[in-house]
Every structure is written in structure tokens, then in C-alpha cells.
Design an enzyme around this catalytic site. Structure first.
Site, PDB file in Angstrom:
ATOM      1  CG  HIS A  25      30.104  -2.899  -2.828  1.00 47.20           C
ATOM      2  ND1 HIS A  25      28.918  -3.262  -3.437  1.00 47.20           N
ATOM      3  CD2 HIS A  25      31.079  -3.633  -3.433  1.00 47.20           C
ATOM      4  CE1 HIS A  25      29.171  -4.171  -4.362  1.00 47.20           C
ATOM      5  NE2 HIS A  25      30.479  -4.404  -4.385  1.00 47.20           N
ATOM      6  CD  GLU A  26      34.791  -3.434  -2.684  1.00 44.93           C
ATOM      7  OE1 GLU A  26      35.032  -4.665  -2.543  1.00 44.93           O
ATOM      8  OE2 GLU A  26      34.371  -2.953  -3.751  1.00 44.93           O
ATOM      9  CG  HIS A  29      32.564  -8.162  -1.671  1.00 46.51           C
ATOM     10  ND1 HIS A  29      31.553  -8.951  -2.183  1.00 46.51           N
ATOM     11  CD2 HIS A  29      32.656  -7.086  -2.504  1.00 46.51           C
ATOM     12  CE1 HIS A  29      31.062  -8.377  -3.271  1.00 46.51           C
ATOM     13  NE2 HIS A  29      31.705  -7.243  -3.475  1.00 46.51           N
TER      14      HIS A  29
END
Length: 377
Positions: A25-26, A29
Site C-alpha cells: 500500500h505505502e 504512494h
């Protein structure tokens, strides 16, 4: 009934699930931020005090926090891990501003934040592709091979050999699609389109509302029709079939999440069916004990849940930031810092309240409150 794995086994399985999913997920980003030339100051797996870490040549601090319940990417120009803009960033030079997140065009900021949830969905698709390529996918046709006596299907007039082609107007091709749709809708009236001896007809029936228990003793409230398919037929899929099948499975899982949440909000399901970190850890250990197939399927489901939850329009979550950026694009100016700060505080209060609530529910599912009440009485 199978005995649940021990606490240490469950904790290990939980970390094997949540660690990679938070990292993925990170990383979504991070990668899009780097693509747009945004400086990343911190990449953290977990919250709280750093227990391990290093700084790369770009100045990004990669670290692991002691509380493994999430993570964050902090961009240059952020006041904190929640991407709240630093009011002093305006003093930066033009060259420094070029790398600051808050001075990027609103469209780029939107895509950087959106990338986190989207990569969770993509990761689930990749997992499903791997599962279907190695273990296969159930390919049983939606044909009734057996009918439980006295069941909803028996009373509604289903017959052996009926092929169910659609449920509530939604076409289906496999028996497991039928099972998934019915399971999620206990006590609900549904219309089944059927092919019988070359004739098309429809049967309307209210699914049974039953509570079932799995091999570990976990209870679940499900809908049941009372029909069975033939012997399970698993078939590995070819390269051209995999993307479509994996995408369909991901969308089906998203539907289950949204329908289930809607039922909780409307009162048709108990709020006690929500699960928090403790229950996820319990299920992680249980699915891991069943083998790699079950564990990977569970990880894909949690990845989809993580992506969905982060898209909810709650400040502090990705969805809340996306709402701010959408409003900024429409208004052609940012939301006032005071309003953002108020929203972040409210969002934090909502998230902390929700975490407290699901933790209380989790502890109740383990029988803690019942045991405490017994001690008090």
C-alpha cells in the site's frame, strides 16, 4: 472441530499478512510520488517508536515501527504522517517547492494518494491470478444436482437438473457465483432465472437465514437456498483467462464488502460481525493452518478490504484526502488550513472510536466479557 492455532502462530501469520500488504500500500504512494518528483522523507511500516531503519541516498528514512497495525509515507512539505500541510512550507525557495508535496498540482496529489488503495486491489488481482494458475478455479456449472429436503429450494419448486442462469437479473456462469450471492443475503427475497428442459422460467424465493459454524468453531450468519452442485471441479486457467477471472473475483469480493457494510448500517446485520486486528490475527492463524491456498486467498481478501477502507471519505484516511483534493479542483483553491485541521481531528476521533469498538467486539468474540461477568457474579 479443529483446535485453533496458538497465539504465537497466529501472531506470526498475522504479521505475514499485514506486513506485506501495508508495504504494498505505502509503496503505491511512494512510487507515484517519486514519478512526479516528490521528495519522500519517511517510509514507515508500523507506527510508534522506530525499532529498525536506514536512510537511503535520496534522504528517505525507511523504518519499522513497534506497532505493526499500519504504516505511512511522509512527503516533504507534510507536517505529519497524515499529510497535513506544513504552514511554514511557504518559506521554501522555488527550487525546494518543486519537490514538496503540497505544491504539486492537485491532479498529481490526487493520483499519489489514490495509488495506495489501487495497488492493494492490483495486488489482490495478482494473488488471484497465481491461485487460479496453480490451484485452479471451481468450474462447476450452476446446475442443481441435489436439493435438501424441506429447504427453501424444495418448497419454492426447484427441480433436479435446473440450470440457474441469473440471480436478481445478474447473469452467472458457475455454481460458486450462485453460492456467494445467496450466502451474503440471508432472509432476503431473490429472483432466480432458470433453464428447465429448454424452457425459461423464474422462481422467487426468500433465502433461509441460518447460522453456521466452521471447523474452528467460528459462527457466521449466511443465506441458504438448499441446492447442491455436482462434485467440485477445479481447473487451472490459461494465461489469457487469468486477468479476467482474477478481476471478476476481486470485484465480487468488493461487492461482498459493500453489501455487508450496507446491511450493518441498515441494521440487517449485527455490528458484532465487524472484525478488528485481534480477529484478523485469529483468522490469519486459522487460514495459515489450512494450507497455502487458504492463506493466499485470505491475504487477497484482506488486501481488498485494506484498499476499500482507505477509500472511505474519512479524514486521516486516503479517501478523506481525495475528497479534499476533489473539492480543491472544483473550487480552484485549497480548503482552508483551519478547516483541514478540524477535519483531521474529527477523523482521528472517528478512527480511534472505531478501533476501540472493534477491539471490544473482538474481545467479546473471544469470550472475555462473559468470563469477567462470571467472575463478578
Amino acid at each position: 472441530m479443529i483446535e485453533s492455532p496458538g497465539i504465537l502462530y497466529s501472531i506470526g501469520a498475522f504479521l505475514l499478512v499485514i506486513g506485506p500488504l501495508v508495504f504494498v500500500h505505502e509503496m503505491g504512494h511512494y512510487l507515484v510520488a517519486r514519478w512526479f518528483g516528490t521528495k519522500v522523507e519517511k517510509f514507515s511500516i508500523g507506527f510508534g517508536r522506530e525499532i529498525a531503519g536506514w536512510t537511503d541516498k535520496r534522504g528517505t528514512r525507511w523504518k519499522i515501527g513497534w506497532m505493526p497495525l499500519g504504516g505511512y509515507v511522509q512527503f516533504a512539505g507534510d507536517l505529519n504522517a497524515a499529510s497535513q500541510p506544513d504552514p511554514n512550507a511557504g518559506d521554501a525557495s522555488a527550487e525546494e517547492r518543486a519537490a514538496l508535496f503540497q505544491f504539486k498540482p492537485v491532479g498529481q496529489r490526487f493520483l499519489i494518494i489514490l495509488a495506495g488503495p489501487m495497488i492493494n486491489f492490483l495486488f489482490a488481482i495478482i494473488l488471484f491470478m497465481g491461485i487460479f494458475a496453480t490451484y485452479g478455479q471451481a468450474q462447476n456449472a450452476p446446475v442443481v444436482s441435489a436439493i435438501m429436503e424441506g429447504s427453501v429450494a424444495d418448497q419454492a419448486g426447484f427441480e433436479l437438473g435446473d440450470e440457474i442462469s441469473a440471480v436478481d437479473g445478474r447473469a452467472i456462469d458457475r455454481f460458486d457465483e450462485l453460492a456467494d450471492i445467496v450466502r451474503l443475503r440471508p432472509g432476503q427475497q431473490m429472483q432466480f432465472d432458470i433453464l428447465r428442459d429448454g424452457r425459461e422460467l423464474s422462481i422467487t424465493a426468500v433465502t433461509a437465514d441460518v447460522t453456521v459454524e466452521d471447523r474452528f468453531g467460528n459462527e457466521a450468519r449466511i443465506g441458504r437456498l438448499g441446492v447442491q452442485s455436482a462434485v467440485l471441479e477445479m481447473e487451472t486457467l490459461g494465461a489469457l483467462q487469468l486477468p479476467g477471472a482474477a478481476l471478476t473475483q476481486t470485484l465480487s469480493s468488493l461487492e461482498m464488502i459493500t453489501v455487508g457494510l450496507g446491511q450493518i448500517i441498515s441494521g440487517r446485520r449485527s455490528i458484532e460481525e465487524l472484525g478488528g486486528p485481534l480477529r484478523i490475527a485469529q483468522f490469519s492463524g486459522q487460514t495459515a493452518s489450512l494450507g497455502l491456498y487458504a492463506f493466499l486467498f485470505f491475504m487477497a481478501a484482506i488486501s481488498i478490504n485494506l484498499g476499500f477502507i482507505n477509500l472511505l471519505p474519512i479524514p486521516m484516511l486516503d479517501g478523506g484526502h481525495l475528497v479534499f483534493y476533489a473539492a480543491e479542483a472544483i473550487r480552484r483553491r485549497p480548503i482552508k488550513p483551519e478547516a483541514q485541521e478540524w477535519a483531521f481531528r474529527m477523523g482521528l476521533a472517528v478512527l480511534l472510536s472505531f478501533m476501540l469498538m472493534v477491539t471490544v467486539i473482538d474481545l467479546g468474540s473471544f469470550g472475555l466479557w462473559e468470563r469477567l461477568s462470571g467472575l463478578i457474579s
